[in-house]
Write an enzyme that holds these catalytic residues in place. Structure first.
Site, short mmCIF file in Angstrom:
data_model
loop_
_atom_site.label_atom_id
_atom_site.label_comp_id
_atom_site.label_asym_id
_atom_site.label_seq_id
_atom_site.Cartn_x
_atom_site.Cartn_y
_atom_site.Cartn_z
CG HIS A 16 17.03 3.51 6.88
ND1 HIS A 16 16.15 3.92 7.86
CD2 HIS A 16 17.69 2.45 7.40
CE1 HIS A 16 16.26 3.13 8.92
NE2 HIS A 16 17.19 2.23 8.66
N GLY A 74 13.44 -1.44 8.29
CA GLY A 74 12.27 -0.62 8.01
C GLY A 74 12.15 0.57 8.94
CE LYS A 126 21.76 5.22 14.48
NZ LYS A 126 21.62 4.26 15.60
#
Ligand code: PAF
Length: 285
Positions: free
Chosen positions: A37, A31, A150
Site C-alpha cells: 500500500h 486498511g 497483485k
C-alpha cells in the site's frame, strides 16, 4: 494529516484543492496497510499534488462465508503509516456513511472478465468492488487512482469500468511488492500460521519456474500450468483454487503464449486464500 469520516467534509476539502489547481491522487484500501500500500501512496505522491487514502473494509465485496468479521483492522497503525509517507488526507467512513439504510444501487460489470479466475469462486466479489470503487471515485473525484498489480483481475475490471462508464480518471497500476523471501504482500498474510507462511513460498517459486521455462522458449500453457501445479502441490497445506495463464485484457485462458500474458494463481493455506501473479510478454525479458 487529517482523517475524515464524512463524505460531505471530504468533498469540501477536495473542491478546495481542485480550485487551487491541485491534482488529486487516490489510493483506495481496506486498511491494515503494508509496504505494498505504501508503494502506491509513494507513487501518488510522485505524480500528484494531494494524496488521499481511503480506509474502508467494504462489506459488499465479501461473500457470506468470507472473512468480513475477522478482516484485520487498526486505524491508529494505518494513520501512522500514512503519515510516515506524507499522505495528505485519510478518508475512513463508517459503513453507514457509505451504505445508509435502504441503500440498493450497484455497479456490476457483467462481462466474462468478472467470472474468470477469482470470480469463479467469489461470484459476488467484483460487483462489490466496482460498486464501492465507483462510489469512492465519485466522492473523491481524483485525477489519478493507484492500484496494486497483485490484484491483477481487479485492476483489469476497474480499467474496463473506467473506460466504459467514462470516469475522467487515469488508473495507475503499480508493481507487486514482495517480502524479502518472495511472498507477495497482503493484509491476509497475517492470518497464516508459521508453517503455512513457510509453505506459501511455493507460490512465488512456481511463478519463477514458469518465468524460467518461458525464457527458455516454452509457449505451451499446459506445460507451464503442470509445472506450477506440481510445485505448489509439493506443499502439504496448499489447496489450489486455480492456476491459469490468461490474456491480460479479457482474462480468458490461452493455450499458447503469443504476446502479453498473465499467469495468475489462487491457493488456500488453511482458511487463508492467497493470490499471486506474473505478467509478461513473449520475448520481453
Ligand atoms: O484492493 C482493495 O483493497 C479493495 O478491493 C478496494 C479496491 C479498496 C475496494 O474495496
Amino acid at each position: 494529516m487529517k482523517t475524515v469520516k464524512s463524505i460531505l467534509e471530504l468533498k469540501e476539502i477536495v473542491a478546495k484543492q481542485k480550485t487551487n489547481g491541485k491534482k488529486i491522487g487516490f489510493v483506495p484500501t481496506m486498511g491494515y496497510l503494508h509496504e505494498g500500500h505504501l508503494s502506491l501512496m509513494r507513487a501518488s505522491k510522485n505524480k500528484t499534488d494531494f494524496t488521499i487514502v481511503s480506509i474502508f473494509v467494504n462489506p459488499t465485496q465479501f461473500g457470506p462465508k468470507e472473512d468480513l468479521a475477522t478482516y484485520p483492522r487498526d486505524l491508529k497503525r494505518d494513520q501512522a503509516l500514512c503519515e510516515s509517507v506524507g499522505v495528505d488526507l485519510i478518508f475512513a467512513p463508517e459503513v453507514s456513511e457509505m451504505y445508509p439504510e435502504g441503500y440498493s444501487t450497484y455497479v456490476d460489470c457483467e462481462g466474462n472478465i468478472t467470472k474468470q479466475l477469482c470470480g469463479a469462486t467469489r461470484p459476488t466479489h467484483f460487483k462489490g468492488v466496482t460498486s464501492v470503487v465507483s462510489k469512492l471515485f465519485n466522492i473523491v473525484q481524483p485525477n489519478f487512482a493507484f492500484f496494486g498489480q497483485k490484484d491483477a483481475q481487479q485492476v483489469a475490471i476497474i480499467e474496463k469500468m473506467v473506460r466504459e462508464l467514462n470516469f475522467p480518471i487515469e488508473i495507475v497500476p503499480c508493481p507487486i511488492v514482495r517480502e524479502a523471501d518472495g511472498l507477495a504482500m497482503s493484509s491476509r498474510n497475517t492470518y497464516l500460521s508459521e508453517d503455512a507462511r513457510k509453505e506459501a513460498l511455493v507460490l512465488h517459486k512456481a511463478l519463477l519456474e514458469a518465468k524460467t521455462l518461458i525464457e527458455n522458449g516454452e509457449t505451451d500453457t499446459k506445460v507451464l500450468i503442470n509445472e506450477m501445479t506440481n510445485t505448489i502441490k509439493s506443499s502439504k497445506l496448499a489447496v489450489i483454487d486455480y492456476v491459469q495463464v490468461v490474456d491480460t485484457q479479457s482474462l480468458e485462458s490461452i493455450a499458447t503464449l503469443e504476446d502479453e500474458f498473465l499467469i495468475a494463481l489462487a491457493v488456500k493455506f488453511g482458511n487463508t486464500r492467497l493470490i499471486d501473479n506474473y505478467r509478461g510478454q513473449v520475448g520481453g525479458f
